[in-house]
Design an enzyme around this catalytic site. Structure first.
Site, PDB file in Angstrom:
ATOM      1  N   ASN A 176     -10.334   7.420  10.522  1.00 46.54           N
ATOM      2  CA  ASN A 176     -10.163   8.631  10.313  1.00 46.54           C
ATOM      3  C   ASN A 176     -11.199   9.178   9.127  1.00 46.54           C
ATOM      4  OD1 ASN A 176      -8.861  11.310  11.142  1.00 46.54           O
ATOM      5  ND2 ASN A 176      -7.751  11.141   9.074  1.00 46.54           N
ATOM      6  N   ASN A 178       0.937  -1.232  -0.074  1.00 47.92           N
ATOM      7  CA  ASN A 178      -0.097  -0.106   0.010  1.00 47.92           C
ATOM      8  C   ASN A 178       0.746   1.228  -0.124  1.00 47.92           C
ATOM      9  OD1 ASN A 178      -1.860   1.976   0.377  1.00 47.92           O
ATOM     10  ND2 ASN A 178      -2.865   1.272   2.270  1.00 47.92           N
ATOM     11  N   HIS A 219     -13.129   2.618   0.291  1.00 54.55           N
ATOM     12  CA  HIS A 219     -13.006   1.421   1.230  1.00 54.55           C
ATOM     13  C   HIS A 219     -13.692   0.049   0.921  1.00 54.55           C
ATOM     14  CE1 HIS A 219     -13.259   5.124   4.485  1.00 54.55           C
ATOM     15  NE2 HIS A 219     -11.866   4.845   4.169  1.00 54.55           N
ATOM     16  N   GLU A 248      -8.144  -5.369   5.614  1.00 53.22           N
ATOM     17  CA  GLU A 248      -8.019  -5.010   4.175  1.00 53.22           C
ATOM     18  C   GLU A 248      -6.649  -5.811   3.524  1.00 53.22           C
ATOM     19  OE1 GLU A 248      -9.236  -0.898   3.118  1.00 53.22           O
ATOM     20  OE2 GLU A 248      -8.722  -0.795   5.441  1.00 53.22           O
ATOM     21  N   ARG A 271      -9.889   9.392  20.235  1.00 49.05           N
ATOM     22  CA  ARG A 271      -9.620   9.224  21.550  1.00 49.05           C
ATOM     23  C   ARG A 271      -9.533  10.427  22.146  1.00 49.05           C
ATOM     24  NH1 ARG A 271      -4.764   5.405  19.845  1.00 49.05           N
ATOM     25  NH2 ARG A 271      -4.383   7.022  18.730  1.00 49.05           N
ATOM     26  N   VAL A 281     -12.517   3.637  15.025  1.00 49.24           N
ATOM     27  CA  VAL A 281     -13.576   4.267  15.801  1.00 49.24           C
ATOM     28  C   VAL A 281     -14.786   2.997  16.153  1.00 49.24           C
ATOM     29  CG1 VAL A 281     -15.159   5.972  16.138  1.00 49.24           C
ATOM     30  CG2 VAL A 281     -13.149   6.489  15.313  1.00 49.24           C
ATOM     31  N   ARG A 338     -12.549  15.374   6.990  1.00 47.87           N
ATOM     32  CA  ARG A 338     -13.218  15.693   5.959  1.00 47.87           C
ATOM     33  C   ARG A 338     -14.676  15.901   6.433  1.00 47.87           C
ATOM     34  NH1 ARG A 338     -11.502  10.337   3.519  1.00 47.87           N
ATOM     35  NH2 ARG A 338      -9.439  10.688   2.795  1.00 47.87           N
ATOM     36  N   ARG A 395      -2.742  -2.267  -3.383  1.00 43.01           N
ATOM     37  CA  ARG A 395      -3.995  -1.343  -2.953  1.00 43.01           C
ATOM     38  C   ARG A 395      -3.891  -0.080  -4.315  1.00 43.01           C
ATOM     39  NH1 ARG A 395      -5.124   3.498   0.652  1.00 43.01           N
ATOM     40  NH2 ARG A 395      -7.189   3.643   0.700  1.00 43.01           N
TER      41      ARG A 395
END
Length: 397
Positions: free
Chosen positions: A210, A9, A179, A383, A283, A330, A240, A90
């Site tokens: 994120n 990646n 994603h 992934e 966090r 998250v 974003r 990727r």
């Protein structure tokens, strides 16, 4: 030939790699080279001998991949004795041309290059990683695995924007979604947890990191997703904005004098949680919220409200839902986000078990009550494993 795939990646100043058994998902080693091109780079390798870290100049991506190869040789496992099946890359944007992973050749490189305007921050770096790997592993099959491919099953009514049709036909303006490797992996794993065939399972997947995205997966195929032409649309993210009135940029240009570049940078890098609370590390946001910080509290509420709205919309799209699934940083670790996003949806058959949700567990687990009509799961995404098994599938096809 073994089942091992070297997954790469490549970012503009980084190169992540992982040696994955495509059958089992076991990562024999992984690593990261970052701050490529800067005076002081960093290389981290995790292998059978443990973790090693070095700081040194890493002039380019080829130097980074050579460092990785040397680390495999020095700290294991040696690539020479593995008989690698492939190198899996990727690639962020495959446009409407790639609905599945594909073997890399000159034609594919040319097509991905043509798609650079759709992903100017990502595709050039992905292409550099491909070119470097082709030089260093000239005898291995190399496979491109596209973030957008899983969402190419969207029906026209889901991917078409209500704008002049020429924008779609001449400029490719449509919803692509991102994603995809995560949504594919998590929806498949959820079907296994339900002991059902993926082709008979309807799932809402919430990838919350994120970057955040939601998808509606009907029978193993994506039929709706929150990100659009770019990864900016949809849920509130770390930096974003997610959804906003499309007239806002024109208003800011006209009334405030901001340039298109100013607005693009602000919406991608200074909005979302960072724009509302000054902090995009979730966090830290939760710590600030617990201390009574009003901005952090508002950011949390906006974030969860947007998730809740998408869950309701995708429930309507799917008509019947077997599971809602949280994944990524998250989604996997914030019990408060999961509860705030779904509590009160009992009329939809969604009933969270608070004890299960708050349990400090890792791994795939059910957090809904036993009698909940719609199961709610936490499923860690992988992934790298998805890229590895798709790459192996292309090689064996």
């Amino acid at each position: 030939m073994s089942d091992h795939v070297l997954v790469i990646n490549t970012g503009s100043s980084s190169l992540k790699y992982s040696l994955v058994d495509a059958r089992t998902g076991e990562a024999a080693a992984s690593g990261l080279a970052e701050r490529i091109g800067e005076r002081q780079g960093r290389h981290l390798h995790r292998g059978p001998d443990g973790e090693t870290e070095t700081t040194r100049s890493i002039p380019g991506h080829e130097d980074a991949l050579r460092l990785a190869i040397d680390a495999f040789e020095s700290h294991g496992p040696s690539l020479d004795g593995l008989d690698l099946a492939a190198v899996g890359h990727r690639v962020v944007h495959g446009g409407s041309r790639f609905s599945a992973s594909a073997l890399i050749d000159d034609a594919l490189i040319a097509e991905v290059t043509e798609l650079v305007p759709l992903a100017p921050l990502h595709n050039p770096a992905n292409l550099e990683g491909i070119r470097v790997a082709l030089r260093l592993f000239p005898d291995l099959p190399q496979v491109a695995v596209f973030d957008t491919a899983f969402h190419q099953s969207l029906p026209p009514q889901a991917y078409t924007y209500a704008v002049p049709l020429a924008w779609l036909e001449d400029h490719g303006i449509r919803r692509y979604g991102f994603h995809g490797t995560s949504h594919a992996f998590v929806s498949q794993e959820t079907a296994l947890l339900l002991e059902r065939d993926p082709a008979e399972t309807n799932t809402i997947v919430l990838h919350l990191g994120n970057g955040c995205s939601a998808s509606a997966v009907r029978g193993g195929r994506s039929v709706e997703t929150s990100m659009g032409l770019t990864p900016l649309e949809g849920l509130v993210m770390g930096t974003r904005s997610g959804d906003l009135d499309p007239a806002i940029p024109a208003y800011l240009m006209r009334e405030v004098g901001l340039s298109a570049e100013d607005i693009d940078l602000a919406l991608n890098s200074a909005s979302g949680l960072k724009g509302l609370a000054g902090e995009n590390d979730f966090r830290e946001l939760e710590r600030l919220r617990a201390s009574g910080d009003e901005h952090a509290g508002l950011a949390f509420d906006v974030y969860c409200h947007r998730i809740r709205k998408y869950v309701g919309a995708y429930y309507a799209v799917l008509e019947t839902v077997d599971a809602v699934v949280f994944t990524a940083g998250v989604g996997e670790h914030s019990a408060e986000v999961r509860a705030a996003s779904l509590n009160g949806l009992e009329r939809l058959g969604i009933c969270i078990d608070n004890d299960r949700n708050n349990e400090p567990a890792t791994g795939a687990r059910r957090i809904s009550t036993d009698d909940s009509e719609v199961a709610v799961f936490v499923v860690p995404t992988n992934e790298e494993w998805q890229i590895a098994r798709e790459a192996l599938g292309v090689v064996l096809a």
